[in-house]
Write an enzyme that holds these catalytic residues in place. Structure first.
Site, mmCIF file in Angstrom:
data_model
loop_
_atom_site.group_PDB
_atom_site.id
_atom_site.type_symbol
_atom_site.label_atom_id
_atom_site.label_comp_id
_atom_site.label_asym_id
_atom_site.label_seq_id
_atom_site.Cartn_x
_atom_site.Cartn_y
_atom_site.Cartn_z
ATOM 1 N N GLU A 21 0.825 -1.216 0.000
ATOM 2 C CA GLU A 21 0.000 0.000 0.000
ATOM 3 C C GLU A 21 0.857 1.264 0.000
ATOM 4 O O GLU A 21 0.359 2.348 -0.320
ATOM 5 C CB GLU A 21 -0.898 0.040 1.243
ATOM 6 C CG GLU A 21 -1.964 -1.020 1.274
ATOM 7 C CD GLU A 21 -2.789 -0.927 2.539
ATOM 8 O OE1 GLU A 21 -3.959 -0.539 2.446
ATOM 9 O OE2 GLU A 21 -2.253 -1.238 3.628
ATOM 10 N N TYR A 53 -16.751 26.460 -0.857
ATOM 11 C CA TYR A 53 -16.562 25.008 -0.846
ATOM 12 C C TYR A 53 -15.617 24.522 -1.930
ATOM 13 O O TYR A 53 -15.038 23.450 -1.790
ATOM 14 C CB TYR A 53 -17.888 24.241 -0.847
ATOM 15 C CG TYR A 53 -18.961 24.747 -1.756
ATOM 16 C CD1 TYR A 53 -18.999 24.402 -3.086
ATOM 17 C CD2 TYR A 53 -19.976 25.555 -1.256
ATOM 18 C CE1 TYR A 53 -19.996 24.852 -3.912
ATOM 19 C CE2 TYR A 53 -20.989 26.010 -2.080
ATOM 20 C CZ TYR A 53 -21.004 25.658 -3.413
ATOM 21 O OH TYR A 53 -21.996 26.110 -4.236
ATOM 22 N N GLU A 73 -8.076 6.510 9.925
ATOM 23 C CA GLU A 73 -8.489 7.235 11.121
ATOM 24 C C GLU A 73 -7.612 8.468 11.358
ATOM 25 O O GLU A 73 -8.113 9.531 11.730
ATOM 26 C CB GLU A 73 -8.423 6.313 12.348
ATOM 27 C CG GLU A 73 -9.418 5.174 12.329
ATOM 28 C CD GLU A 73 -8.955 3.907 11.581
ATOM 29 O OE1 GLU A 73 -9.561 2.852 11.810
ATOM 30 O OE2 GLU A 73 -7.997 3.975 10.776
ATOM 31 N N LYS A 98 -12.207 3.919 1.399
ATOM 32 C CA LYS A 98 -11.084 3.325 0.667
ATOM 33 C C LYS A 98 -11.630 2.128 -0.096
ATOM 34 O O LYS A 98 -11.904 1.079 0.485
ATOM 35 C CB LYS A 98 -10.004 2.912 1.662
ATOM 36 C CG LYS A 98 -8.695 2.472 1.046
ATOM 37 C CD LYS A 98 -7.672 2.232 2.155
ATOM 38 C CE LYS A 98 -6.318 1.863 1.609
ATOM 39 N NZ LYS A 98 -5.340 1.632 2.689
#
Length: 117
Positions: A21, A53, A73, A98
């Protein structure tokens, strides 16, 4: 309470705990929900009276692109703290998805909710 919602913001980030990864940035999808009073902007029709935005989305994209967190996280926590720094944001909800990370699931999502101090 009024809200600004951005759904499915695609970003690239070097994220993950496994060696495979860490070789290339991966696509993530980010959903953002901000509780903020939009009444002034609704009356003025002026972008300076609200959260831009487009600029917010660009900032989130840059945070993700420049990060090297291992965990969703940790990245989510970093991004949500940035979202709470915008003037008038009372609370924020953030979900990072993900895709294709588990062989038997479409995606994994981490969701955080935080209130402004």
């Amino acid at each position: 309470m009024d809200k600004i919602i951005i759904q499915g913001l695609e970003v690239k980030s070097l994220i993950g705990v496994y060696d495979w990864e860490r070789k290339a940035k991966q696509a993530l999808l980010i959903d953002i929900e901000l509780n903020v009073d939009l009444s002034v902007a609704a009356k003025s029709d002026n972008v300076s009276d609200t959260i831009d935005y487009a600029a917010l989305a660009l900032a989130v994209e840059e945070i993700a692109n420049n990060s090297e967190f291992q965990l969703l996280e940790a990245l989510a926590s970093h991004i949500i703290e940035h979202l709470l720094s915008y003037q008038g944001v009372e609370n924020a909800k953030l979900a990072i998805t993900k895709p294709n990370i588990l062989p038997n699931a479409v995606a994994v999502t981490v969701e955080l909710s935080r209130e402004s101090n």
